[in-house]
Motif scaffolding. Structure first.
Motif, mmCIF file in Angstrom:
data_model
loop_
_atom_site.group_PDB
_atom_site.id
_atom_site.type_symbol
_atom_site.label_atom_id
_atom_site.label_comp_id
_atom_site.label_asym_id
_atom_site.label_seq_id
_atom_site.Cartn_x
_atom_site.Cartn_y
_atom_site.Cartn_z
ATOM 1 N N VAL A 136 0.850 -1.188 0.000
ATOM 2 C CA VAL A 136 0.000 0.000 0.000
ATOM 3 C C VAL A 136 0.886 1.239 0.000
ATOM 4 O O VAL A 136 1.719 1.423 0.897
ATOM 5 C CB VAL A 136 -0.918 0.028 1.235
ATOM 6 N N ARG A 148 -3.744 0.905 -2.669
ATOM 7 C CA ARG A 148 -3.278 -0.488 -2.652
ATOM 8 C C ARG A 148 -2.777 -0.863 -4.041
ATOM 9 O O ARG A 148 -3.552 -0.962 -4.987
ATOM 10 C CB ARG A 148 -4.395 -1.423 -2.206
ATOM 11 N N ASN A 158 -2.203 -6.720 -4.137
ATOM 12 C CA ASN A 158 -3.246 -7.275 -3.269
ATOM 13 C C ASN A 158 -3.216 -8.801 -3.317
ATOM 14 O O ASN A 158 -3.924 -9.427 -4.082
ATOM 15 C CB ASN A 158 -4.614 -6.750 -3.703
#
Length: 323
Positions: free
Chosen positions: A11, A22, A25
């Motif tokens: 992030v 972000r 992920n």
């Protein structure tokens, strides 16, 4: 050196809820030693963030998963980044912007002196000469010239020579062919192949050029919104409609194969390379000359006819039809 990412997340601006973005992920992927591995995806999909983790330019955040590069655990804050970067070279978009020294030889020698400060001058000079000649630059002719007096293509080669002079096992490249004309791209890809056949065991290549990916990579991963949505061979990826939903273009060979398939013509064993496409086409032509058809061709013809009949029925019923 094998590269293993396990649930890797990142992030930007993590300390600010309002500004936090972000970029990665839960990325999990393994790049095996010996791979010529492609990274593809739209701008902003997380490609560059991911590859900059590989040599520690971006550190793994606390709770952000795990990343192993050979024996180096980049999730460990005590990871020896200096030793890692001697083994993992990084080439950015427009690598010529990385040049800074007064002479070509000094620029290429910088990495060697930085990572191996006890290296003798004779050894350093020999490594500089080898690196320059590998990228097609005449050592004696250019070693004392300013890198800023060179042409754009020569600057790019010198910059890459500076990275490979330390003989990295892994070479990571982020859009290195950007701005090159078609001939320049071909020469650059030929250079990468030579390096891969020489001492660079693994290449990780970020590119928006699907023809480069299909022609050179044995495996690739598709990034979208910070996740990997597909991973496999170029044939597997460019044959998967779901993998291309993000607006990625197909390489020319895949586009032609798709068009042929829509007309009921299925190519046997097309691996998406130009050579593979030509072989598959020749094999298909040879079969047609003998009057042979395999199951794939028969199915393709049936599907194509079914699609045509469906369109005809739709038009007959007052549907939109084709525009």
């Amino acid at each position: 050196m094998q590269i293993v990412a396990e649930n890797l997340s990142y992030v930007y601006g993590e300390k600010s809820k309002a500004l936090a973005v972000r970029a990665l992920n839960g990325v999990s992927v393994t790049v095996v030693e010996g791979d010529f591995f492609g990274i593809i995806g739209k701008t902003g999909s997380g490609k560059s963030t991911f590859v900059q983790h590989i040599n520690g330019l971006i550190r793994v955040q606390k709770g952000g998963g795990r990343l192993l590069v050979g024996d180096y655990d980049l999730s460990d804050k005590k990871c020896d980044l200096r030793a890692l970067r001697a083994k993992v070279g990084m080439v950015f978009q427009y690598p010529e912007y990385q040049l800074f020294a007064e002479t070509v030889a000094a620029d290429v020698a910088f990495g060697i002196k930085n990572f191996f400060p006890n290296e003798k001058d004779e050894t350093v000079n020999e490594k500089v000469k080898t690196a320059l000649e590998l990228v097609g630059i005449d050592y004696e002719k250019y070693k004392d010239r300013s890198p800023f007096e060179l042409s754009g293509g020569q600057k790019r080669r010198v910059a890459i020579a500076g990275v490979i002079a330390v003989r990295p096992e892994v070479l990571v490249l982020d859009e290195p062919a950007a701005g090159l004309d078609p001939a320049g791209k071909r020469e650059f890809v030929a250079l990468l192949k030579r390096l891969h056949e020489s001492f660079v065991k693994t290449i990780v290549l970020v590119s928006h050029d699907m023809n480069i990916i299909s022609e050179n990579c044995n495996r690739a991963a598709v990034f979208s919104d910070g996740r990997i949505v597909a991973c496999g061979t170029p044939k597997e990826i460019f044959s998967d409609e779901n993998a291309l939903k993000g607006g990625l273009e197909r390489p020319v060979t895949a586009e032609v194969e798709k068009e042929l398939l829509s007309r009921g013509i299925a190519l046997p064993d097309n691996d998406m390379t130009v050579e593979g496409f030509v072989k598959a086409t020749a094999e298909l032509y040879s079969k047609s000359e003998r009057g042979e058809k395999d199951e794939t061709e028969v199915k393709a013809e049936t599907d194509a006819k079914a699609g045509l009949n469906a369109k005809t029925e739709t038009c007959a019923e007052g549907g939109e039809g084709e525009k």
